[in-house]
Design a protein around this motif. Structure first.
Motif, mmCIF file in Angstrom:
data_model
loop_
_atom_site.group_PDB
_atom_site.id
_atom_site.type_symbol
_atom_site.label_atom_id
_atom_site.label_comp_id
_atom_site.label_asym_id
_atom_site.label_seq_id
_atom_site.Cartn_x
_atom_site.Cartn_y
_atom_site.Cartn_z
ATOM 1 N N LEU A 60 39.362 47.607 39.524
ATOM 2 C CA LEU A 60 38.269 47.453 38.996
ATOM 3 C C LEU A 60 38.195 48.286 37.641
ATOM 4 O O LEU A 60 37.898 48.070 36.608
ATOM 5 N N PRO A 61 38.060 49.602 38.170
ATOM 6 C CA PRO A 61 38.072 50.799 37.188
ATOM 7 C C PRO A 61 38.957 50.902 35.940
ATOM 8 O O PRO A 61 38.625 51.302 35.148
ATOM 9 N N ASP A 62 40.072 50.155 36.220
ATOM 10 C CA ASP A 62 41.144 50.238 35.263
ATOM 11 C C ASP A 62 41.366 49.403 34.165
ATOM 12 O O ASP A 62 41.808 49.361 33.128
ATOM 13 N N TYR A 63 40.292 48.287 34.111
ATOM 14 C CA TYR A 63 39.935 47.412 33.203
ATOM 15 C C TYR A 63 39.420 48.015 32.098
ATOM 16 O O TYR A 63 38.245 48.754 32.368
ATOM 17 N N SER A 64 39.477 47.597 30.937
ATOM 18 C CA SER A 64 38.613 47.819 29.793
ATOM 19 C C SER A 64 37.290 47.558 29.832
ATOM 20 O O SER A 64 37.038 46.287 30.597
ATOM 21 N N ARG A 65 36.127 48.283 29.636
ATOM 22 C CA ARG A 65 34.914 47.926 29.761
ATOM 23 C C ARG A 65 34.373 46.627 28.722
ATOM 24 O O ARG A 65 33.313 46.166 29.110
ATOM 25 N N GLN A 66 35.309 46.317 28.071
ATOM 26 C CA GLN A 66 35.134 45.304 27.060
ATOM 27 C C GLN A 66 35.298 43.843 27.775
ATOM 28 O O GLN A 66 34.772 42.813 27.261
ATOM 29 N N ASN A 67 36.209 43.840 28.807
ATOM 30 C CA ASN A 67 36.243 42.766 29.480
ATOM 31 C C ASN A 67 35.470 42.439 30.550
ATOM 32 O O ASN A 67 34.522 43.292 31.189
ATOM 33 N N ARG A 68 35.088 41.022 30.847
ATOM 34 C CA ARG A 68 33.987 40.784 31.796
ATOM 35 C C ARG A 68 34.934 40.187 32.932
ATOM 36 O O ARG A 68 36.000 39.357 32.844
ATOM 37 N N LEU A 69 34.408 40.843 34.389
ATOM 38 C CA LEU A 69 35.336 40.813 35.434
ATOM 39 C C LEU A 69 34.456 39.916 36.438
ATOM 40 O O LEU A 69 33.430 40.198 36.762
ATOM 41 N N VAL A 70 35.117 39.340 37.193
ATOM 42 C CA VAL A 70 34.705 38.539 38.449
ATOM 43 C C VAL A 70 35.645 38.577 39.271
ATOM 44 O O VAL A 70 37.062 38.251 39.148
ATOM 45 N N GLY A 71 35.310 38.986 40.670
ATOM 46 C CA GLY A 71 36.337 39.364 41.668
ATOM 47 C C GLY A 71 36.141 38.532 42.793
ATOM 48 O O GLY A 71 34.648 38.170 43.235
ATOM 49 N N ILE A 72 36.796 37.734 43.627
ATOM 50 C CA ILE A 72 36.772 37.139 44.749
ATOM 51 C C ILE A 72 37.694 37.598 46.055
ATOM 52 O O ILE A 72 38.747 38.239 45.515
ATOM 53 N N ASP A 73 37.300 37.459 47.100
ATOM 54 C CA ASP A 73 38.210 37.642 48.266
ATOM 55 C C ASP A 73 37.617 37.099 49.481
ATOM 56 O O ASP A 73 36.604 36.414 49.692
ATOM 57 N N ILE A 74 38.698 36.613 50.271
ATOM 58 C CA ILE A 74 38.198 35.960 51.814
ATOM 59 C C ILE A 74 37.580 37.069 52.721
ATOM 60 O O ILE A 74 36.876 36.624 53.553
ATOM 61 N N SER A 75 37.644 38.450 52.419
ATOM 62 C CA SER A 75 37.361 39.338 53.287
ATOM 63 C C SER A 75 36.087 39.890 53.074
ATOM 64 O O SER A 75 35.942 40.800 52.231
ATOM 65 N N GLU A 76 35.056 39.849 53.807
ATOM 66 C CA GLU A 76 33.592 40.220 53.480
ATOM 67 C C GLU A 76 33.811 42.058 53.637
ATOM 68 O O GLU A 76 33.235 42.793 52.816
ATOM 69 N N PRO A 77 34.627 42.499 54.645
ATOM 70 C CA PRO A 77 34.723 44.026 54.724
ATOM 71 C C PRO A 77 35.335 44.555 53.601
ATOM 72 O O PRO A 77 35.060 45.779 53.135
ATOM 73 N N MET A 78 36.262 43.884 53.126
ATOM 74 C CA MET A 78 37.039 44.614 51.765
ATOM 75 C C MET A 78 36.045 44.392 50.708
ATOM 76 O O MET A 78 35.810 45.455 49.901
ATOM 77 N N LEU A 79 35.398 43.274 50.409
ATOM 78 C CA LEU A 79 34.390 43.169 49.464
ATOM 79 C C LEU A 79 33.206 44.249 49.618
ATOM 80 O O LEU A 79 32.748 44.755 48.369
ATOM 81 N N ARG A 80 32.990 44.467 50.810
ATOM 82 C CA ARG A 80 31.744 45.536 50.800
ATOM 83 C C ARG A 80 32.067 46.901 50.274
ATOM 84 O O ARG A 80 31.345 47.595 49.640
ATOM 85 N N LYS A 81 33.541 47.385 50.403
ATOM 86 C CA LYS A 81 33.937 48.593 49.796
ATOM 87 C C LYS A 81 33.872 48.315 48.264
ATOM 88 O O LYS A 81 33.773 49.020 47.278
#
Length: 215
Positions: A60-81
């Motif tokens: 996520l930090p490597d994307y330009s701030r001009q882009n709008r990002l949505v992230g999904i994952d199956i793992s709740e522990p991964m998403l907490r990080k």
């Protein structure tokens, strides 16, 4: 056949719950070139980007701030990080991070300019259903960008991949995934086309693949 024996939602969820504390350390450097290449390809289009399998949010930090990002994952522990990373780095271009099944995306049709899936398509129970969903939520003129292991079709590497397959499934992915499977999906979806396929390090075992959706 769209599913692979031994790799189901429960297996994947448990595997990535175990990986969550050490994922960045174990895979961060190994997958860095592929991550950066897929981000660069996505930013040539820009706009609203869906990152599937966002995991710990390492990209996520490597994307330009001009882009709008949505992230999904199956793992709740991964998403907490990932949530912690967004807060720490104040990534205000991240709209939302959600637990979601890639085969049942909770977004309307034509929602995203780009769909990025890094090292994901071999770690889902039904790759064809996932790809169908990527295409559904992609806007006309947009791109699906995959970075993934593509298995050898013959030779010693093919033999090793098949022998390693049962262990790999317990770890959360399948090593046997041929290009022909993606080509068959393209052939069934007349609005999709192959734009590019580029080998990625290490040793060309991975590829970046770009698929376009006709306007």
């Amino acid at each position: 056949m769209s599913t692979t024996r031994g790799l189901d939602k429960s297996t994947i969820t448990k595997a990535y719950a175990r990986w969550a504390p050490v994922y960045d350390f174990v895979f961060g450097a190994v997958f860095e070139r592929g991550r950066k290449a897929s981000i660069a390809a996505a930013e040539r289009i820009g706009g609203r980007i869906l990152e599937v399998g966002v995991g710990t949010g390492i990209s996520l930090p490597d994307y330009s701030r001009q882009n709008r990002l949505v992230g999904i994952d199956i793992s709740e522990p991964m998403l907490r990080k990932a949530h912690a990373r967004v807060r720490e780095l104040k990534l205000d271009n991240v709209e939302v991070l959600s637990v979601m099944d890639v085969a049942h995306l909770g977004f309307p049709d034509d929602s995203f300019d780009v769909v990025v899936a890094q090292y994901v398509i071999t770690a889902v129970p039904d790759p064809d259903a996932a790809l169908d969903e990527f295409a559904r939520v992609l806007k006309p003129g947009g791109e699906i960008i995959l970075v993934n292991h593509i298995s050898a079709e013959s030779g010693m590497r093919r033999t090793v991949e098949l022998q390693f397959a049962p262990i790999a499934r317990r770890l959360g992915w399948r090593p046997e995934f041929e290009w022909a499977r993606l080509q068959e999906w393209i052939d069934r979806n007349p609005r999709m086309r192959v734009i590019d396929r580029t080998p990625m390090p290490p040793l060309g075992h991975f590829s970046m693949m770009r698929f376009g959706k006709s306007a």
